[in-house]
Enzyme design. Structure first.
Site, mmCIF file in Angstrom:
data_model
loop_
_atom_site.group_PDB
_atom_site.id
_atom_site.type_symbol
_atom_site.label_atom_id
_atom_site.label_comp_id
_atom_site.label_asym_id
_atom_site.label_seq_id
_atom_site.Cartn_x
_atom_site.Cartn_y
_atom_site.Cartn_z
ATOM 1 N N ASP A 1 -45.302 -50.738 -42.541
ATOM 2 C CA ASP A 1 -44.947 -51.634 -43.655
ATOM 3 C C ASP A 1 -46.154 -52.482 -44.044
ATOM 4 O OD1 ASP A 1 -44.971 -54.273 -42.282
ATOM 5 O OD2 ASP A 1 -43.198 -53.567 -41.216
ATOM 6 N N TYR B 1 -39.474 -40.777 -45.822
ATOM 7 C CA TYR B 1 -40.461 -41.836 -46.093
ATOM 8 C C TYR B 1 -40.311 -42.407 -47.504
ATOM 9 C CZ TYR B 1 -42.300 -40.996 -41.508
ATOM 10 O OH TYR B 1 -42.396 -40.904 -40.140
ATOM 11 N N GLN C 1 -48.880 -51.321 -35.360
ATOM 12 C CA GLN C 1 -48.340 -49.951 -35.348
ATOM 13 C C GLN C 1 -47.432 -49.755 -36.555
ATOM 14 O OE1 GLN C 1 -46.923 -48.617 -31.265
ATOM 15 N NE2 GLN C 1 -47.234 -50.773 -30.909
ATOM 16 N N ASN C 2 -47.203 -50.842 -37.286
ATOM 17 C CA ASN C 2 -46.242 -50.758 -38.390
ATOM 18 C C ASN C 2 -46.833 -50.094 -39.617
ATOM 19 O OD1 ASN C 2 -44.517 -52.020 -36.718
ATOM 20 N ND2 ASN C 2 -44.626 -54.021 -37.700
ATOM 21 N N HIS D 1 -51.020 -46.581 -37.442
ATOM 22 C CA HIS D 1 -50.141 -45.431 -37.710
ATOM 23 C C HIS D 1 -49.929 -45.161 -39.193
ATOM 24 C CE1 HIS D 1 -48.384 -45.954 -33.392
ATOM 25 N NE2 HIS D 1 -49.569 -45.382 -33.399
ATOM 26 N N GLY E 1 -43.317 -57.514 -30.399
ATOM 27 C CA GLY E 1 -42.349 -56.562 -30.949
ATOM 28 C C GLY E 1 -42.711 -55.107 -30.793
ATOM 29 N N THR E 2 -43.286 -54.779 -29.661
ATOM 30 C CA THR E 2 -43.528 -53.353 -29.394
ATOM 31 C C THR E 2 -43.005 -52.999 -28.014
ATOM 32 O OG1 THR E 2 -45.208 -51.655 -28.982
ATOM 33 C CG2 THR E 2 -45.970 -53.928 -28.880
ATOM 34 N N SER E 3 -42.317 -51.866 -27.942
ATOM 35 C CA SER E 3 -41.743 -51.438 -26.665
ATOM 36 C C SER E 3 -42.836 -50.952 -25.708
ATOM 37 C CB SER E 3 -40.753 -50.300 -26.921
ATOM 38 O OG SER E 3 -41.416 -49.251 -27.592
#
Ligand code: NAD
Length: 227
Positions: A89, A53, A86-87, A104, A170-172
């Site tokens: 950044d 990280y 969920q990022n 997250h 942009g999420t699976s």
């Protein structure tokens, strides 16, 4: 103002140079996900996880938001916008979004290993392995790993429930519970999904824009403004 809620994942930051979770090799930056993104991985080898990280944080310091992040921020002029991401950044904030829920965790923060309630801003600096929080326990990255609770999940659900429009980018849709959030949308509201690749199946009412985030957001912006 109508309420517009975005659910974003790693794919929205791909065009800013941050790799997604499961790129084609099934690894995250050459590491097995179980090793660097689970609480078991942290217990097995906290030094390796801390270092992983630290590297992600340094990498983030050199990244800029892309046009997709920027369009989302600009849409605050027309809509009451909430971003649930969920990022880990900070590119939504850097683009100017004012209401961002990080399901997250956040790379630019650290917390106590014992008390996740102790959270501190660290910017882009490294956590020196062995550094202690004020409660005497190890300082760790403020990341929600697999095997840990997602404390902001209920808050995110209520945001989705009150949305007039929902956009998934942009999420699976592989990582639960975040992947199930869109099911909380009011029946009949318009829902779009922007992703250049196949994701987990979504119900037939979801309108799919099979494009990368920047082009997809440009298309969506026009559709929203015409709506
Ligand atoms: P994922 O890697 O499982 O899925 C990424 C999705 O993005 C895929 O469906 C892929 O087709 C799509 N994608 C790839 N390029 C794209 C583009 N240019 N535009 C739009 N979509 C694109 O990611 P996820 O579903 O977010 O799963 C998540 C976990 O990974 C999260 O828990 C998150 O914390 C962590 N993660 C975060 C970051 C970040 O903060 N930027 C990066 C990697 C991983």
């Amino acid at each position: 103002m109508k309420k517009l809620v975005f659910l974003t994942g790693a794919g929205i930051s791909a065009e800013s140079g941050i790799s997604t979770f499961r790129d084609s090799d099934g690894l995250w930056e050459r590491h097995r996900i179980e090793d660097v993104a689970s609480i078991e991985g942290w217990h097995r080898n906290p030094e390796l996880v801390n270092d992983f990280y630290n590297k992600r944080r340094t990498q983030l310091s050199e990244c800029e938001p892309n046009a997709a992040h920027q369009i989302i921020a600009e849409l605050e002029n027309l809509f009451d916008v909430t971003v649930i991401t969920q990022n880990v950044d900070n590119l939504h904030e850097k683009a100017g979004s004012s209401r961002v829920i990080h399901l997250h965790g956040e790379l630019t923060k650290a917390c106590s290993e014992n008390q996740k309630g102790y959270v501190t801003d660290i910017g882009f600096r490294e956590i020196v392995f062995g550094e202690k929080a004020p409660d005497g326990h190890l300082l760790r990255p403020f990341i929600v790993w697999f095997g840990e609770e997602v404390p902001l999940m209920e808050f995110a659900m209520t945001e989705v429930e009150s949305a007039d429009y929902l956009v998934i980018i942009g999420t699976s849709l592989n990582v639960y519970p975040a992947a199930g959030l869109y099911h909380y949308a009011k029946p009949g509201i318009p829902i779009w999904l922007i992703d250049p690749n196949e994701t987990q199946p979504v119900n037939k009412h979801v309108k799919i824009i099979r494009e990368k985030a920047t082009k997809g957001m440009d298309i969506l912006k026009k559709e929203l403004i015409n709506d």
